[in-house]
Scaffold this motif. Sequence first.
Motif, PDB file in Angstrom:
ATOM      1  N   TRP A  62       0.949  -1.146   0.081  1.00  0.00           N
ATOM      2  CA  TRP A  62      -0.007   0.159   0.056  1.00  0.00           C
ATOM      3  C   TRP A  62       0.776   1.248   0.122  1.00  0.00           C
ATOM      4  N   SER A  63       1.815   1.102   0.747  1.00  0.00           N
ATOM      5  CA  SER A  63       2.957   2.196   0.787  1.00  0.00           C
ATOM      6  C   SER A  63       3.368   2.724  -0.683  1.00  0.00           C
ATOM      7  N   TRP A  64       3.436   1.531  -1.491  1.00  0.00           N
ATOM      8  CA  TRP A  64       3.965   1.855  -2.909  1.00  0.00           C
ATOM      9  C   TRP A  64       2.915   2.211  -3.831  1.00  0.00           C
ATOM     10  N   ILE A  65       1.798   1.651  -3.737  1.00  0.00           N
ATOM     11  CA  ILE A  65       0.501   1.778  -4.533  1.00  0.00           C
ATOM     12  C   ILE A  65       0.047   3.227  -4.237  1.00  0.00           C
ATOM     13  N   SER A  66      -0.115   3.676  -3.071  1.00  0.00           N
ATOM     14  CA  SER A  66      -0.621   4.938  -2.707  1.00  0.00           C
ATOM     15  C   SER A  66      -0.078   6.216  -3.125  1.00  0.00           C
ATOM     16  N   ARG A  67       1.305   6.003  -3.599  1.00  0.00           N
ATOM     17  CA  ARG A  67       2.125   7.090  -4.249  1.00  0.00           C
ATOM     18  C   ARG A  67       1.431   7.582  -5.410  1.00  0.00           C
ATOM     19  N   THR A  68       0.830   6.627  -6.212  1.00  0.00           N
ATOM     20  CA  THR A  68       0.250   6.980  -7.511  1.00  0.00           C
ATOM     21  C   THR A  68      -1.165   7.041  -7.499  1.00  0.00           C
ATOM     22  N   ARG A  69      -1.912   6.220  -6.533  1.00  0.00           N
ATOM     23  CA  ARG A  69      -3.243   6.142  -6.517  1.00  0.00           C
ATOM     24  C   ARG A  69      -3.824   6.359  -4.993  1.00  0.00           C
ATOM     25  N   PRO A  70      -3.514   7.822  -4.523  1.00  0.00           N
ATOM     26  CA  PRO A  70      -3.887   8.292  -3.108  1.00  0.00           C
ATOM     27  C   PRO A  70      -5.591   8.063  -3.197  1.00  0.00           C
ATOM     28  N   GLY A  71      -6.033   7.704  -2.035  1.00  0.00           N
ATOM     29  CA  GLY A  71      -7.486   7.691  -1.729  1.00  0.00           C
ATOM     30  C   GLY A  71      -7.945   9.058  -1.229  1.00  0.00           C
ATOM     31  N   PRO A  72      -9.185   9.048  -1.115  1.00  0.00           N
ATOM     32  CA  PRO A  72     -10.080   8.067  -1.189  1.00  0.00           C
ATOM     33  C   PRO A  72     -10.838   7.485  -2.412  1.00  0.00           C
ATOM     34  N   ASN A  73     -10.592   6.248  -2.688  1.00  0.00           N
ATOM     35  CA  ASN A  73     -11.314   5.280  -3.903  1.00  0.00           C
ATOM     36  C   ASN A  73     -11.230   4.042  -3.504  1.00  0.00           C
ATOM     37  N   TRP A  74     -11.643   3.214  -4.606  1.00  0.00           N
ATOM     38  CA  TRP A  74     -11.991   1.866  -4.342  1.00  0.00           C
ATOM     39  C   TRP A  74     -10.682   1.030  -4.006  1.00  0.00           C
ATOM     40  N   ILE A  75      -9.607   1.402  -4.404  1.00  0.00           N
ATOM     41  CA  ILE A  75      -8.490   0.742  -4.126  1.00  0.00           C
ATOM     42  C   ILE A  75      -7.890   1.084  -2.556  1.00  0.00           C
ATOM     43  N   SER A  76      -8.167   2.426  -2.017  1.00  0.00           N
ATOM     44  CA  SER A  76      -7.972   2.469  -0.744  1.00  0.00           C
ATOM     45  C   SER A  76      -8.941   1.921   0.308  1.00  0.00           C
ATOM     46  N   ALA A  77     -10.179   1.706  -0.411  1.00  0.00           N
ATOM     47  CA  ALA A  77     -11.266   1.268   0.522  1.00  0.00           C
ATOM     48  C   ALA A  77     -11.037  -0.343   0.467  1.00  0.00           C
ATOM     49  N   THR A  78     -10.318  -0.893  -0.694  1.00  0.00           N
ATOM     50  CA  THR A  78      -9.992  -2.378  -0.613  1.00  0.00           C
ATOM     51  C   THR A  78      -8.854  -2.557   0.435  1.00  0.00           C
ATOM     52  N   TYR A  79      -7.925  -1.863   0.485  1.00  0.00           N
ATOM     53  CA  TYR A  79      -6.781  -1.929   1.490  1.00  0.00           C
ATOM     54  C   TYR A  79      -7.264  -1.804   2.783  1.00  0.00           C
ATOM     55  N   TYR A  80      -8.319  -0.885   3.083  1.00  0.00           N
ATOM     56  CA  TYR A  80      -8.814  -0.619   4.357  1.00  0.00           C
ATOM     57  C   TYR A  80      -9.664  -1.854   5.017  1.00  0.00           C
ATOM     58  N   THR A  81     -10.216  -2.425   3.983  1.00  0.00           N
ATOM     59  CA  THR A  81     -10.882  -3.749   4.329  1.00  0.00           C
ATOM     60  C   THR A  81     -10.132  -4.878   4.433  1.00  0.00           C
ATOM     61  N   VAL A  82      -9.029  -5.027   3.723  1.00  0.00           N
ATOM     62  CA  VAL A  82      -8.122  -6.265   3.824  1.00  0.00           C
ATOM     63  C   VAL A  82      -7.429  -5.858   5.232  1.00  0.00           C
TER      64      VAL A  82
END
Length: 411
Positions: A62-82
């Motif tokens: 998540w630390s790597w992916i959030s640099r290019t896709r910061p939330g809030p969005n469906w990816i960040s929500a998925t990270y939060y859930t997992v």
Amino acid sequence: MTTADTDLDRRRDLYLKGMPYGLLGVATLLSAATAGLIMPTAAIRIAAAGLVVAALVFQLWWSWISRTRPGPNWISATYYTVRWAIGFALTVLNPFFAFYAVAGYFDTDELIPAQRWKRLALFACSIPVAGAQTSGIPVEDSTKWIVFAGLLLANNVLLTVVRHFADQEEERSRARAATIAELQQAHEENAALQAQLLIQAREAGIADERRRLAAEIHDTIAQGLTGIIAQLQVVAKTADPAAAREHVNRATDLARHSLGEARRSVQNLAPVGLSYDGLPEAMRKTVDQWAERTGVRAEFTLTGPAQHLHGEVSATLLRITQEALANVAKHAAATRVGVTLSYMDDEVTLDVRDDGKGFDPMTLPTRTGTGGFGLDGMRARAERIAGSLSVESEPGSGTAVSARVPLVLHG
């Protein structure tokens, strides 16, 4: 946004990014220290270790992916859930892993896009916390289930209250930010209006000085030149040397007088004192020179810290002072005069008081026209730069002239 706000946001982002790692580390240390008591079998300890590694790897992803896709969005929500699921599973194995589960309390707004899902996410985070407070997720004991339900309810009530106050504070912050933005806009508009006003005042002053010069040239210099011509014409027609000498002397006197009037008119075009001194120094010299010339005791007083005013404001105040002193010399028969210049937060005031014979302001005739000596001229000068002028006087009690103008700084 100010530099302080930017630094605060940067530190907050760093905290939110590093917080899950710190909570996972604390939870792992506490769980390892109590593994012999809470996780008696090797299988449970291996499962916990595997989930910790999975949580760490997932956090690094998540630390790597959030640099290019910061939330809030469906990816960040998925990270939060997992992340919540891993935290819940670890809390089941050891209640101390609830430290990792509470990470969801802090970054819900940054990761969950919809408001209704934020409430559900916070409720989900309270489940492992309540389980840890009852020494583990209850599965058999009915008493523990009751305690668990009560703690779950209490935690969510506290969350609701804290969330309510946090939302109110955020709303107040937004309102303050909007108010500050409106004040800044109003300040900029006010500065633009002041600049426009000063330009108009300068143009009006130029027009008034032209009218004054035209009147003075007609009334003094032109009259003097006419007289000189008349005297010289008489000299050209007379054969008497004595008479010719007399008319030449008259022409010379008229020429000197006209030269003096021309010099006075030029000097009155602009306050010469401001070319070399600031306003307080120029006013002090004006008052001292007037007192020396008239023999009337005069004192100048400065209150407040002097500031470098816009040239038009300084010229206006100096002109009003000169005109007020001229009125005192001409009409007041005063024995003492006080001139006070006061710098305030948003305006400058000028007070000229004398102990002369005074007059009744209600009986003073008004006249049209601006730029000349007299109360009308002083009032017109003040009003040109959005100021005002008031006069207090009564027969036998002296006169007080007060001018108030905006404090507009140079540049």
